[in-house]
Design a protein around this motif. Structure first.
Motif, PDB file in Angstrom:
ATOM      1  N   ASP A   4     -13.763   4.301 -76.378  1.00  0.00           N
ATOM      2  CA  ASP A   4     -12.531   3.547 -76.157  1.00  0.00           C
ATOM      3  C   ASP A   4     -11.478   4.315 -75.351  1.00  0.00           C
ATOM      4  O   ASP A   4     -10.558   3.716 -74.805  1.00  0.00           O
ATOM      5  N   TRP A   5     -11.601   5.625 -75.242  1.00  0.00           N
ATOM      6  CA  TRP A   5     -10.642   6.410 -74.461  1.00  0.00           C
ATOM      7  C   TRP A   5     -10.983   6.466 -72.980  1.00  0.00           C
ATOM      8  O   TRP A   5     -10.192   6.946 -72.160  1.00  0.00           O
ATOM      9  N   LEU A   6     -12.156   5.979 -72.611  1.00  0.00           N
ATOM     10  CA  LEU A   6     -12.635   6.054 -71.236  1.00  0.00           C
ATOM     11  C   LEU A   6     -12.751   4.650 -70.651  1.00  0.00           C
ATOM     12  O   LEU A   6     -13.456   3.801 -71.195  1.00  0.00           O
ATOM     13  N   THR A   7     -12.043   4.416 -69.560  1.00  0.00           N
ATOM     14  CA  THR A   7     -12.041   3.098 -68.925  1.00  0.00           C
ATOM     15  C   THR A   7     -12.696   3.188 -67.558  1.00  0.00           C
ATOM     16  O   THR A   7     -12.251   3.964 -66.702  1.00  0.00           O
ATOM     17  N   VAL A   8     -13.738   2.406 -67.371  1.00  0.00           N
ATOM     18  CA  VAL A   8     -14.428   2.343 -66.085  1.00  0.00           C
ATOM     19  C   VAL A   8     -14.440   0.889 -65.624  1.00  0.00           C
ATOM     20  O   VAL A   8     -14.874   0.000 -66.357  1.00  0.00           O
ATOM     21  N   ASP A  25      -2.985  10.023 -74.991  1.00  0.00           N
ATOM     22  CA  ASP A  25      -3.522  10.037 -76.353  1.00  0.00           C
ATOM     23  C   ASP A  25      -3.746  11.476 -76.829  1.00  0.00           C
ATOM     24  O   ASP A  25      -4.308  12.302 -76.104  1.00  0.00           O
ATOM     25  N   ILE A  26      -3.319  11.748 -78.057  1.00  0.00           N
ATOM     26  CA  ILE A  26      -3.533  13.054 -78.683  1.00  0.00           C
ATOM     27  C   ILE A  26      -4.173  12.808 -80.038  1.00  0.00           C
ATOM     28  O   ILE A  26      -3.586  12.138 -80.892  1.00  0.00           O
ATOM     29  N   PRO A  27      -5.386  13.275 -80.262  1.00  0.00           N
ATOM     30  CA  PRO A  27      -6.071  13.019 -81.533  1.00  0.00           C
ATOM     31  C   PRO A  27      -5.252  13.489 -82.729  1.00  0.00           C
ATOM     32  O   PRO A  27      -4.518  14.486 -82.664  1.00  0.00           O
ATOM     33  N   ALA A  28      -5.399  12.761 -83.831  1.00  0.00           N
ATOM     34  CA  ALA A  28      -4.599  13.024 -85.031  1.00  0.00           C
ATOM     35  C   ALA A  28      -4.824  14.412 -85.602  1.00  0.00           C
ATOM     36  O   ALA A  28      -3.936  14.967 -86.253  1.00  0.00           O
ATOM     37  N   ASP A  29      -5.995  15.003 -85.361  1.00  0.00           N
ATOM     38  CA  ASP A  29      -6.255  16.335 -85.907  1.00  0.00           C
ATOM     39  C   ASP A  29      -5.699  17.449 -85.017  1.00  0.00           C
ATOM     40  O   ASP A  29      -5.641  18.613 -85.422  1.00  0.00           O
ATOM     41  N   ILE A  30      -5.262  17.091 -83.804  1.00  0.00           N
ATOM     42  CA  ILE A  30      -4.732  18.079 -82.869  1.00  0.00           C
ATOM     43  C   ILE A  30      -3.207  18.036 -82.800  1.00  0.00           C
ATOM     44  O   ILE A  30      -2.548  19.084 -82.735  1.00  0.00           O
ATOM     45  N   GLY A  66      -7.993   8.187 -71.200  1.00  0.00           N
ATOM     46  CA  GLY A  66      -6.746   7.973 -71.916  1.00  0.00           C
ATOM     47  C   GLY A  66      -6.269   9.193 -72.671  1.00  0.00           C
ATOM     48  O   GLY A  66      -5.193   9.191 -73.263  1.00  0.00           O
ATOM     49  N   VAL A  67      -7.062  10.270 -72.669  1.00  0.00           N
ATOM     50  CA  VAL A  67      -6.736  11.476 -73.425  1.00  0.00           C
ATOM     51  C   VAL A  67      -5.775  12.350 -72.623  1.00  0.00           C
ATOM     52  O   VAL A  67      -5.953  12.562 -71.420  1.00  0.00           O
ATOM     53  N   SER A  68      -4.769  12.868 -73.280  1.00  0.00           N
ATOM     54  CA  SER A  68      -3.780  13.707 -72.628  1.00  0.00           C
ATOM     55  C   SER A  68      -4.410  14.960 -72.020  1.00  0.00           C
ATOM     56  O   SER A  68      -5.296  15.578 -72.609  1.00  0.00           O
ATOM     57  N   ARG A  69      -3.897  15.342 -70.859  1.00  0.00           N
ATOM     58  CA  ARG A  69      -4.367  16.564 -70.211  1.00  0.00           C
ATOM     59  C   ARG A  69      -4.057  17.804 -71.039  1.00  0.00           C
ATOM     60  O   ARG A  69      -4.669  18.859 -70.831  1.00  0.00           O
ATOM     61  N   SER A  70      -3.114  17.692 -71.988  1.00  0.00           N
ATOM     62  CA  SER A  70      -2.801  18.831 -72.844  1.00  0.00           C
ATOM     63  C   SER A  70      -3.898  19.066 -73.878  1.00  0.00           C
ATOM     64  O   SER A  70      -3.999  20.170 -74.424  1.00  0.00           O
ATOM     65  N   VAL A  71      -4.696  18.050 -74.147  1.00  0.00           N
ATOM     66  CA  VAL A  71      -5.844  18.195 -75.050  1.00  0.00           C
ATOM     67  C   VAL A  71      -6.999  18.830 -74.280  1.00  0.00           C
ATOM     68  O   VAL A  71      -7.573  19.837 -74.711  1.00  0.00           O
ATOM     69  N   ILE A  72      -7.345  18.238 -73.157  1.00  0.00           N
ATOM     70  CA  ILE A  72      -8.309  18.830 -72.231  1.00  0.00           C
ATOM     71  C   ILE A  72      -8.044  18.263 -70.852  1.00  0.00           C
ATOM     72  O   ILE A  72      -7.825  17.058 -70.693  1.00  0.00           O
ATOM     73  N   ASP A  73      -8.043  19.125 -69.862  1.00  0.00           N
ATOM     74  CA  ASP A  73      -7.761  18.735 -68.496  1.00  0.00           C
ATOM     75  C   ASP A  73      -9.088  18.539 -67.765  1.00  0.00           C
ATOM     76  O   ASP A  73      -9.771  19.511 -67.445  1.00  0.00           O
ATOM     77  N   PRO A 125     -18.243  13.499 -70.907  1.00  0.00           N
ATOM     78  CA  PRO A 125     -18.418  12.058 -70.721  1.00  0.00           C
ATOM     79  C   PRO A 125     -17.612  11.490 -69.543  1.00  0.00           C
ATOM     80  O   PRO A 125     -18.083  10.583 -68.854  1.00  0.00           O
ATOM     81  N   TYR A 126     -16.423  12.036 -69.329  1.00  0.00           N
ATOM     82  CA  TYR A 126     -15.617  11.578 -68.178  1.00  0.00           C
ATOM     83  C   TYR A 126     -16.374  11.841 -66.884  1.00  0.00           C
ATOM     84  O   TYR A 126     -16.496  10.961 -66.014  1.00  0.00           O
ATOM     85  N   HIS A 127     -16.904  13.037 -66.740  1.00  0.00           N
ATOM     86  CA  HIS A 127     -17.598  13.371 -65.500  1.00  0.00           C
ATOM     87  C   HIS A 127     -18.976  12.726 -65.419  1.00  0.00           C
ATOM     88  O   HIS A 127     -19.448  12.436 -64.307  1.00  0.00           O
ATOM     89  N   ASP A 128     -19.599  12.456 -66.546  1.00  0.00           N
ATOM     90  CA  ASP A 128     -20.839  11.676 -66.516  1.00  0.00           C
ATOM     91  C   ASP A 128     -20.559  10.281 -65.939  1.00  0.00           C
ATOM     92  O   ASP A 128     -21.349   9.760 -65.136  1.00  0.00           O
TER      93      ASP A 128
END
Length: 272
Positions: A4-8, A25-30, A66-73, A125-128
């Protein structure tokens, strides 16, 4: 099926637009480990996917996280190597903002195991997905990958003065045919706004990794100074003034220019 965080969105034009930094988006555990949600989202490419939302009419394929670059760029070298050696930049899992502010509470920074987990969960998954779309369109001929970005016009830690409006990157002519860069430059020049090729931003990992013009894959990055569609902060950047709202009326001229730029990209691919 994509997570759901990846839109193609698939199109038939020989052009892919990637949005690696529009996510917030920032996961709740982070999030509890970070200094503040605002700092964790501060360096997003604000409203860029909205700015380009006309591209569906052009048959352009888009890939967005949809994931913030601060989580992973997803636009950084997964090996951890700097894209700009000797210059200030942020890493695969950033620990500070563009302005040098710490993102994590003391002792809560991600270790190597955590970085590896984030890479497997989001980066790969983004790059896949991006690879799959390139291969799908490349089967019919040359394709252009356009990596869409924006940044504040003034970020003293990263560059001097005010950034040009359009910052085009092809890593010194390596990631695409010169005719593509020339076509994009020409489309920028007629706007009357400032532009530069391979200035402070020469193209991130996405552009450098995928750009193989000899194989018919032409990658180019566009880093916009965001003053073209929203207000830059007045004075010191704070939660009170950043991000400023998207301004549809202000953005309309920019959208027209971007349509011309992307048309030039697609036309190049069709003729290549």
């Amino acid at each position: 099926m994509n997570p759901d965080w990846l839109t193609v969105v698939e199109g038939d034009a020989p052009l892919i637009v990637a949005f690696p930094h529009t996510g917030t988006d920032i996961p709740a555990d982070i999030e509890p480990r970070m200094v503040s949600p605002w700092l964790a989202r501060k360096d997003a490419d604000w409203w860029v996917d909205r700015l380009y939302d006309f591209i569906g009419e052009m048959g352009v394929t888009t890939v967005r996280t949809g994931v913030s670059r601060s989580v992973i760029d997803v636009n950084r070298d997964p090996s951890g190597a700097s894209l700009y050696p000797g210059m200030a930049t942020t890493g695969l899992c950033p620990v500070e903002t563009f302005d040098g502010e710490p993102l994590y509470r003391p002792g809560e920074e991600p270790d190597q195991a955590e970085i590896d987990r984030r890479r497997a969960t989001w980066f790969d998954p983004y790059h896949d997905a991006l690879t799959a779309q390139i291969e799908r369109l490349r089967a019919n001929g040359p394709v252009v990958l356009y990596d869409a970005h924006s940044i504040r016009s003034v970020v003293p830690r990263l560059f001097d003065g005010e950034l040009p409006q359009f910052n085009i990157g092809d890593n010194g002519g390596v990631t695409c045919a010169p005719e593509l860069s020339q076509a994009v430059e020409a489309a920028c020049a007629v706007t009357g706004w400032t532009h530069v090729l391979n200035g402070r931003f020469k193209g991130g990992w996405t552009t450098r990794h995928y750009g193989r013009p000899a194989e018919g894959i032409h990658a180019i990055q566009m880093e916009l100074a965001d003053r073209g569609y929203m207000l830059d902060p007045d004075g010191e950047v704070s939660e009170a003034n950043w991000p400023s709202p998207y301004e549809p009326a202000r953005a309309e001229t920019m959208r027209g220019h971007l349509r011309a730029i992307l048309t030039a990209c697609a036309d190049f691919a069709r003729k290549a």
